[in-house]
Every structure is written in C-alpha cells, then in structure tokens.
Design a protein around this motif. Structure first.
Motif, PDB file in Angstrom:
ATOM      1  N   LEU A 142      23.369 -34.801  33.662  1.00 44.01           N
ATOM      2  CA  LEU A 142      22.857 -36.755  32.822  1.00 44.01           C
ATOM      3  C   LEU A 142      22.639 -36.637  31.106  1.00 44.01           C
ATOM      4  CD1 LEU A 142      20.515 -37.507  36.063  1.00 44.01           C
ATOM      5  CD2 LEU A 142      22.840 -38.022  35.684  1.00 44.01           C
ATOM      6  N   ALA A 143      21.855 -35.411  30.383  1.00 37.75           N
ATOM      7  CA  ALA A 143      21.808 -35.431  29.114  1.00 37.75           C
ATOM      8  C   ALA A 143      23.726 -35.795  28.692  1.00 37.75           C
ATOM      9  CB  ALA A 143      21.366 -33.885  28.969  1.00 37.75           C
ATOM     10  N   ASP A 144      24.235 -35.132  29.003  1.00 37.73           N
ATOM     11  CA  ASP A 144      25.926 -34.531  28.646  1.00 37.73           C
ATOM     12  C   ASP A 144      26.494 -36.355  28.435  1.00 37.73           C
ATOM     13  OD1 ASP A 144      26.184 -32.491  28.068  1.00 37.73           O
ATOM     14  OD2 ASP A 144      27.744 -31.754  29.895  1.00 37.73           O
ATOM     15  N   LEU A 145      25.743 -37.730  29.583  1.00 43.18           N
ATOM     16  CA  LEU A 145      26.463 -38.533  29.004  1.00 43.18           C
ATOM     17  C   LEU A 145      25.440 -39.229  28.211  1.00 43.18           C
ATOM     18  CD1 LEU A 145      26.196 -39.631  33.131  1.00 43.18           C
ATOM     19  CD2 LEU A 145      28.341 -38.564  31.871  1.00 43.18           C
ATOM     20  N   ASP A 205      19.779 -25.725  27.446  1.00 44.37           N
ATOM     21  CA  ASP A 205      17.980 -26.539  27.421  1.00 44.37           C
ATOM     22  C   ASP A 205      18.093 -27.198  29.096  1.00 44.37           C
ATOM     23  OD1 ASP A 205      18.250 -26.017  24.801  1.00 44.37           O
ATOM     24  OD2 ASP A 205      18.968 -28.267  24.013  1.00 44.37           O
ATOM     25  N   VAL A 206      17.106 -26.832  29.576  1.00 45.32           N
ATOM     26  CA  VAL A 206      16.579 -27.607  31.315  1.00 45.32           C
ATOM     27  C   VAL A 206      16.468 -29.516  30.613  1.00 45.32           C
ATOM     28  CG1 VAL A 206      16.565 -25.660  31.761  1.00 45.32           C
ATOM     29  CG2 VAL A 206      14.433 -27.049  30.948  1.00 45.32           C
ATOM     30  N   PHE A 207      15.833 -30.242  30.056  1.00 44.88           N
ATOM     31  CA  PHE A 207      16.045 -31.568  29.580  1.00 44.88           C
ATOM     32  C   PHE A 207      14.849 -32.172  30.907  1.00 44.88           C
ATOM     33  CE2 PHE A 207      20.080 -30.365  27.639  1.00 44.88           C
ATOM     34  CZ  PHE A 207      19.747 -31.705  26.068  1.00 44.88           C
ATOM     35  N   SER A 256      11.480 -41.481  25.619  1.00 44.80           N
ATOM     36  CA  SER A 256      11.986 -40.118  26.473  1.00 44.80           C
ATOM     37  C   SER A 256      12.435 -41.590  27.916  1.00 44.80           C
ATOM     38  CB  SER A 256      11.188 -39.634  27.186  1.00 44.80           C
ATOM     39  OG  SER A 256       9.996 -39.106  26.707  1.00 44.80           O
ATOM     40  N   LEU A 257      14.292 -40.858  27.378  1.00 43.92           N
ATOM     41  CA  LEU A 257      14.429 -41.621  28.673  1.00 43.92           C
ATOM     42  C   LEU A 257      14.999 -41.340  30.001  1.00 43.92           C
ATOM     43  CD1 LEU A 257      17.478 -42.792  26.132  1.00 43.92           C
ATOM     44  CD2 LEU A 257      16.206 -43.580  26.374  1.00 43.92           C
ATOM     45  N   PRO A 258      15.610 -42.005  31.089  1.00 44.52           N
ATOM     46  CA  PRO A 258      15.260 -41.324  31.917  1.00 44.52           C
ATOM     47  C   PRO A 258      16.243 -40.491  32.266  1.00 44.52           C
ATOM     48  CG  PRO A 258      15.280 -43.729  32.164  1.00 44.52           C
ATOM     49  CD  PRO A 258      15.986 -43.513  31.047  1.00 44.52           C
ATOM     50  N   ILE A 259      15.840 -39.138  33.446  1.00 47.53           N
ATOM     51  CA  ILE A 259      16.400 -37.872  33.296  1.00 47.53           C
ATOM     52  C   ILE A 259      16.281 -37.302  34.521  1.00 47.53           C
ATOM     53  CG2 ILE A 259      15.539 -37.019  31.251  1.00 47.53           C
ATOM     54  CD1 ILE A 259      18.507 -35.527  30.941  1.00 47.53           C
ATOM     55  N   SER A 260      15.702 -37.602  35.966  1.00 46.24           N
ATOM     56  CA  SER A 260      15.209 -36.871  36.645  1.00 46.24           C
ATOM     57  C   SER A 260      16.146 -36.495  37.772  1.00 46.24           C
ATOM     58  CB  SER A 260      14.381 -38.463  37.829  1.00 46.24           C
ATOM     59  OG  SER A 260      13.776 -37.627  38.881  1.00 46.24           O
ATOM     60  N   PHE A 261      15.721 -35.923  38.733  1.00 44.81           N
ATOM     61  CA  PHE A 261      16.946 -34.821  39.253  1.00 44.81           C
ATOM     62  C   PHE A 261      17.793 -36.770  40.440  1.00 44.81           C
ATOM     63  CE2 PHE A 261      16.824 -32.772  43.390  1.00 44.81           C
ATOM     64  CZ  PHE A 261      18.394 -32.307  43.357  1.00 44.81           C
ATOM     65  N   LYS A 291      15.963 -24.656  44.586  1.00 50.22           N
ATOM     66  CA  LYS A 291      17.001 -25.349  44.118  1.00 50.22           C
ATOM     67  C   LYS A 291      17.109 -25.652  42.852  1.00 50.22           C
ATOM     68  CE  LYS A 291      19.068 -27.564  48.408  1.00 50.22           C
ATOM     69  NZ  LYS A 291      18.948 -27.043  49.188  1.00 50.22           N
ATOM     70  N   LEU A 292      16.123 -24.961  41.834  1.00 49.00           N
ATOM     71  CA  LEU A 292      15.510 -25.360  40.549  1.00 49.00           C
ATOM     72  C   LEU A 292      16.886 -25.280  40.001  1.00 49.00           C
ATOM     73  CD1 LEU A 292      14.315 -25.733  38.244  1.00 49.00           C
ATOM     74  CD2 LEU A 292      13.505 -23.594  38.200  1.00 49.00           C
ATOM     75  N   GLU A 293      17.860 -24.293  40.072  1.00 51.61           N
ATOM     76  CA  GLU A 293      19.392 -24.009  39.234  1.00 51.61           C
ATOM     77  C   GLU A 293      20.158 -25.466  39.684  1.00 51.61           C
ATOM     78  OE1 GLU A 293      19.461 -22.217  36.667  1.00 51.61           O
ATOM     79  OE2 GLU A 293      18.266 -20.963  37.120  1.00 51.61           O
ATOM     80  N   ILE A 294      20.400 -26.364  40.580  1.00 56.21           N
ATOM     81  CA  ILE A 294      20.787 -26.977  40.936  1.00 56.21           C
ATOM     82  C   ILE A 294      19.933 -28.644  40.147  1.00 56.21           C
ATOM     83  CG2 ILE A 294      21.202 -29.107  42.901  1.00 56.21           C
ATOM     84  CD1 ILE A 294      22.489 -26.366  44.760  1.00 56.21           C
ATOM     85  N   ILE A 295      18.697 -28.548  39.905  1.00 61.56           N
ATOM     86  CA  ILE A 295      17.726 -29.794  39.665  1.00 61.56           C
ATOM     87  C   ILE A 295      18.327 -29.738  37.867  1.00 61.56           C
ATOM     88  CG2 ILE A 295      15.721 -30.620  38.851  1.00 61.56           C
ATOM     89  CD1 ILE A 295      14.836 -29.847  41.707  1.00 61.56           C
ATOM     90  N   ASN A 296      18.171 -27.867  36.775  1.00 59.03           N
ATOM     91  CA  ASN A 296      18.764 -28.186  35.919  1.00 59.03           C
ATOM     92  C   ASN A 296      19.874 -28.667  35.555  1.00 59.03           C
ATOM     93  OD1 ASN A 296      16.015 -26.989  35.279  1.00 59.03           O
ATOM     94  ND2 ASN A 296      16.113 -24.845  35.671  1.00 59.03           N
ATOM     95  N   SER A 297      20.730 -27.941  36.354  1.00 56.78           N
ATOM     96  CA  SER A 297      22.046 -28.152  36.195  1.00 56.78           C
ATOM     97  C   SER A 297      22.695 -29.976  36.262  1.00 56.78           C
ATOM     98  CB  SER A 297      23.290 -27.767  36.990  1.00 56.78           C
ATOM     99  OG  SER A 297      24.280 -28.138  36.946  1.00 56.78           O
ATOM    100  N   HIS A 298      21.847 -30.682  37.842  1.00 56.71           N
ATOM    101  CA  HIS A 298      21.701 -31.751  37.512  1.00 56.71           C
ATOM    102  C   HIS A 298      21.379 -32.229  36.220  1.00 56.71           C
ATOM    103  CE1 HIS A 298      22.380 -36.406  39.141  1.00 56.71           C
ATOM    104  NE2 HIS A 298      20.674 -36.519  38.535  1.00 56.71           N
TER     105      HIS A 298
END
Length: 361
Positions: free
Chosen positions: A255-258, A278-280, A339-344, A244-251
């Motif tokens: 969030l970063a885009d927002l 970037d995987v943030f 560092s702002l919230p950006i968790s899975f 699921k790593l690519e799904i985690i990174n994509s998510h």
C-alpha cells in the motif's frame, strides 16, 4: 467512507482462531502467566532471534521495567528523540531520571545520531532510541556512540515490529528493547499488551521478577516490583497473529508503494533507503497546510490521523522539564505531519481512491 482504522476488519481473518483459543482458556481456567504466555514469549523471541522475551501488561510498562532494571542513579540523564510519543519520556520520568531531548532528522523522523554526542554529559546513563512510524533508527553509529561513552542502549520498538536495519530486526541492537502490542500496531493485541526483549540473561531474570511483584516464587519477594503481566488471552491472540506478521507488513508495504508511486510532489513523503526495511505502522506525509488538508479529506470521506499534534516539550504534564528549550525540527514535524490510511484491512482500491482525492487538493 474510507476509515483510518477498523480493528474489527483488520482482525476478521483471525476471529475463528481467536474464538477457539478463548474457549480453551476459559475451560482451562488458568488466566495469568500460564502456558499461553510462555508460548508467545518463545515464539516472539524466536521471531526476533533473541534469547529472551518477557511479556508485560503494556508498552509503557515495558519501557519502565527496561529502564528500572539498570538501577541508574536518580537524576541520571537519558537521551531520547524530541518528537517521540509521550510514553517514551514518561518511562524516563517514572524512573526518576532526566529526559534529554535530541532533535530528529527532518527526513526520517528518527533521532539524528550526529546530534547525540553534543547532548552527552557526565550524567548521561543511556540512549533510548525510538523506531518511529515503522522505520529503524541508524543503529550502527548509535551503538558506536554507546560503546564510546559506556552508555546503555534501550530501543522503543512500539511501532517497528519486523522492521529491519541492514537485515537485522529492530529490538535486537540494544541492551534491552520494549514492544507495545496496542491493538493498532502491526502486531496488535485485542487490548493492552507489551514485552521486553533482551539477549542478557541477568536483565531477563530481573524483569521476570519485576513484572510479578518482585517475586519469582509465590509470596517471596526479592525486589520492589510491579504488577505488569501479559495475560493468557492476549498472549494466545498474539501467537495467532504473529504467524501472519510478515504478511501484514508486506501488505502495508504494498500500500505504501502506491502512495510513493502516485502521490503528487506537493506532499513530503517518508524517506526510503534500500538498507532499511520499513513496515509502515504509520504512513505519514507532511504539508504546510496540514489542517486544511485533513479537513478536505474528511469532507471527501477519508479519515486521517495526526501522529502527533503536540510535541513532547509542549505537553502540559512534562513541560517543566524543558523550560526555555527549543526544538524547531520537532515542531516543524508536529505542525505538518498527517497520517494516511494504511491498515491491514485496506485494499489497493481504497488507497487508489485516497490518492485520486488527495492529489486534487
């Protein structure tokens, strides 16, 4: 309250598979260097498209073993960014080598390749890059410098699982690369874990030996080694999460885009470039009133972190290595970063709420 991280929530979708694997390992009763470790090593090597992955106990050990493998003359110099986490520098010191700090770029927070050559001396043995916050360093010019001066290249990939530089994953550029699977990483274990990856057969063979008391055959020790072995439970959990790593990174990228689209220009945002994926692992902003901003957000039920509050050259444990040395760019980053919230586990609604509140600061 919007938490900065909640590992129970981040891992919740994996709980059933974790339980199944854990019970299987308990019944199998093989807990160290078994099939689960071998399976994860194969899977992670395939994911990165490298020949070898060697699981070790944690990210610091991965760095220590990667350096130890080269048998550098004690006192040799290793170039490293001045704003990295202390583990990178500790790995150099533990190998009786001298860390030489080079300032980062103020926009990317990664080592400034244009400043590397002026730090090279006849004692320089290696460059250790750090792909900080989930962004790759500029690897092409750095590799060119290593080739020009015949230096080894080691990558610290503790924060860059799946990050790309011109479509190539971090961890695949150097002679060896070290990964941490600390629980908060994009690919995080349920405890400490790490790995060294390489395309070099001799490096892989030596690290396999070093991690296990300097032995590949039980009770026969060829090298002065370590006890640094990825255990079966963590390897099994990591194999599950790797799917699921690519799904985690994509998510996290969504969030970063927002943040990029909606945060006010008062805040210095991370630098983006179309040639970098970037995987943030961390989404950091900078602000001159960082401490007041952090307190304001907490009063409004938003938790944040600082990565990192103290630059390495000012850490008591290692400050003697950098007497009378100045690193103003590093200090500027450490004094202003947040560092702002950006968790899975965070939802888009969570991030919109953070944005609404922070924009009122």
């Amino acid at each position: 309250m919007i938490e900065y991280e909640n590992l129970a929530l981040s891992n919740q979708i994996f709980f059933d598979e974790f339980s199944s694997e854990f019970n299987s390992i308990l019944k199998n009763s093989w807990y160290i260097l078994g099939e689960k470790v071998k399976n994860f090593e194969r899977l992670f090597a395939d994911y990165l498209k490298v020949k070898h992955c060697i699981g070790v106990a944690n990210g610091l050990d991965a760095l220590i073993l990667a350096l130890n493998n080269f048998n550098f003359v004690p006192g040799s110099e290793v170039i490293v960014p001045s704003n990295t986490y202390i583990a990178t520098i500790l790995s150099i010191i533990h190998n009786r080598l001298k860390p030489v700090l080079v300032e980062p770029r103020i926009d990317t927070y990664n080592i400034d390749y244009q400043k590397i050559e002026e730090a090279i001396t006849k004692r320089t043995a290696a460059i250790m890059v750090v792909h900080l916050y989930g962004k790759s360093c500029e690897m092409k010019p750095i590799k060119n410098i290593c080739e020009k001066y015949n230096l080894k290249l080691i990558e610290d990939c503790a924060q860059s699982h799946g990050a790309l530089y011109f479509s190539q994953k971090t961890g695949t550029f150097g002679d060896a690369a070290a990964f941490s699977f600390y629980p908060t990483k994009n690919l995080g274990a349920i405890g400490d874990a790490g790995a060294v990856v390489t395309n070099d057969d001799s490096i892989a063979n030596k690290i396999l030996t070093l991690r296990n008391y300097g032995s590949q055959k039980k009770y026969y020790n060829q090298l002065i080694g370590y006890n640094s072995r990825l255990d079966e439970i963590q390897a099994a959990f990591l194999s599950i999460k790797l799917k699921k790593l690519e799904i985690i990174n994509s998510h996290k990228r969504e969030l970063a885009d927002l943040y990029f689209k909606h945060l006010k220009t008062d805040f210095q945002l991370p630098h983006r470039n179309e040639n970098f994926y970037d995987v943030f692992h961390i989404f950091n902003i900078r602000h001159p009133k960082r401490d007041a901003l952090k307190e304001y957000l907490l009063k409004n039920n938003i938790k944040t972190e600082i990565h990192y509050p103290i630059p390495p050259h000012k850490q008591e444990a290692i400050s003697q290595y950098f007497v009378n040395q100045l690193y103003p760019i590093s200090e500027e980053i450490h004094n202003t970063t947040l560092s702002l919230p950006i968790s899975f586990f965070h939802s888009k609604e969570d991030i919109y709420q953070v944005i609404e509140i922070i924009n009122k600061f």
